[in-house]
Motif scaffolding. Structure first.
Motif, PDB file in Angstrom:
ATOM      1  N   LEU A 168       0.194  -9.098 -71.318  1.00 22.49           N
ATOM      2  CA  LEU A 168      -0.580  -8.600 -70.175  1.00 22.49           C
ATOM      3  C   LEU A 168      -0.634  -7.078 -70.216  1.00 22.49           C
ATOM      4  O   LEU A 168      -1.694  -6.473 -70.077  1.00 22.49           O
ATOM      5  N   ASN A 169       0.506  -6.452 -70.463  1.00 21.22           N
ATOM      6  CA  ASN A 169       0.607  -4.994 -70.528  1.00 21.22           C
ATOM      7  C   ASN A 169      -0.230  -4.443 -71.680  1.00 21.22           C
ATOM      8  O   ASN A 169      -0.962  -3.466 -71.508  1.00 21.22           O
ATOM      9  N   HIS A 219      -6.605  -7.610 -60.092  1.00 22.47           N
ATOM     10  CA  HIS A 219      -6.399  -6.205 -60.454  1.00 22.47           C
ATOM     11  C   HIS A 219      -7.654  -5.681 -61.155  1.00 22.47           C
ATOM     12  O   HIS A 219      -8.152  -6.301 -62.090  1.00 22.47           O
ATOM     13  N   ALA A 220      -8.154  -4.560 -60.689  1.00 24.15           N
ATOM     14  CA  ALA A 220      -9.298  -3.878 -61.295  1.00 24.15           C
ATOM     15  C   ALA A 220     -10.482  -4.821 -61.499  1.00 24.15           C
ATOM     16  O   ALA A 220     -11.103  -4.840 -62.557  1.00 24.15           O
ATOM     17  N   ALA A 247      -1.978  -2.452 -65.065  1.00 21.95           N
ATOM     18  CA  ALA A 247      -1.981  -3.892 -64.764  1.00 21.95           C
ATOM     19  C   ALA A 247      -0.556  -4.430 -64.812  1.00 21.95           C
ATOM     20  O   ALA A 247      -0.163  -5.254 -63.975  1.00 21.95           O
ATOM     21  N   ALA A 286       1.141  -3.363 -61.701  1.00 24.32           N
ATOM     22  CA  ALA A 286       0.633  -4.165 -60.578  1.00 24.32           C
ATOM     23  C   ALA A 286       1.261  -5.555 -60.587  1.00 24.32           C
ATOM     24  O   ALA A 286       1.588  -6.102 -59.531  1.00 24.32           O
ATOM     25  N   ALA A 287       1.451  -6.126 -61.771  1.00 20.59           N
ATOM     26  CA  ALA A 287       2.085  -7.439 -61.875  1.00 20.59           C
ATOM     27  C   ALA A 287       3.529  -7.390 -61.390  1.00 20.59           C
ATOM     28  O   ALA A 287       3.985  -8.295 -60.674  1.00 20.59           O
ATOM     29  N   HIS A 308      -4.226  -5.397 -70.921  1.00 18.32           N
ATOM     30  CA  HIS A 308      -4.878  -4.842 -69.722  1.00 18.32           C
ATOM     31  C   HIS A 308      -4.339  -3.474 -69.313  1.00 18.32           C
ATOM     32  O   HIS A 308      -4.828  -2.897 -68.336  1.00 18.32           O
ATOM     33  N   LEU A 314      -6.051 -11.984 -63.168  1.00 17.46           N
ATOM     34  CA  LEU A 314      -5.142 -12.111 -64.301  1.00 17.46           C
ATOM     35  C   LEU A 314      -4.094 -13.180 -64.028  1.00 17.46           C
ATOM     36  O   LEU A 314      -3.515 -13.220 -62.945  1.00 17.46           O
TER      37      LEU A 314
END
Length: 183
Positions: free
Chosen positions: A70-71, A133-134, A78, A81-82, A74, A138
């Motif tokens: 994820l990192n 997010h954005a 992100a 945010a997670a 995104h 996700l």
């Protein structure tokens, strides 16, 4: 007030200011700056107290699945945010009957006074909600490991963490999104 009295109060004022600064620094050191959750030291003290008072307590470890992907895909915003959203979900789930912490990276911990199956299902459902997010939705899968204190031969936090850790990795190993209970 005369000059001599005022001069005597200056060092006291200095110590009072210094004490306030040190108190704030200690409080900050016990909180994760990103999520606001307790750090390992702050959480451990609270968890041990809760375990002593509530023999029906349970310890949970939560690890975000595929966090690195994820990192990397995104971006760090992100990923942050997670982490923040996971912390908020865990904090909300604990409510006044427990406390949550961030051990580091994408690993979280919680202790609650009592854990019913419905509570665990609610946590799992909350953790698996997508992260918005954005302008994207996700996935936010997590593995949860649980240890009920009453099932341990001796109710020690270190043993509960080890059992919850083993249960969490068993859940990850099965490739399941969800939880596993150990001990």
């Amino acid at each position: 007030m005369d000059l001599q009295t005022a001069a005597g109060l200056v060092p006291l004022l200095g110590w009072a200011v210094h004490g306030g600064i040190m108190t704030r620094r200690l409080a900050t050191a016990r909180r994760d700056p990103l999520t606001g959750l307790h750090t390992r030291a702050g959480w451990t003290a609270r968890a041990e107290h809760l375990i002593r008072r509530h023999p029906t307590a349970a310890v949970l470890l939560v690890d975000l699945d595929h966090f690195k992907a994820l990192n990397d895909t995104h971006g760090h915003a992100a990923g942050d945010a997670a982490l923040v959203e996971t912390a908020n979900r865990l904090r909300t789930w604990c409510g006044h009957k427990g406390t949550a912490g961030r051990l580091g990276g994408d690993e979280f911990v919680a202790v609650v006074q009592e854990l019913a199956a419905v509570d665990l299902d609610a946590l799992t459902a909350a953790l698996h909600q997508p992260l918005h997010h954005a302008g994207m939705s996700l996935p936010l899968p997590a593995s949860v490991g649980v240890c009920r204190i009453a099932e341990l031969p001796v109710p020690l936090l270190t043993d509960a963490l080890a059992a919850a850790d083993a249960a969490m990795y068993a859940a990850k190993g099965r490739g399941r999104r969800g939880s596993n209970t150990s001990r």
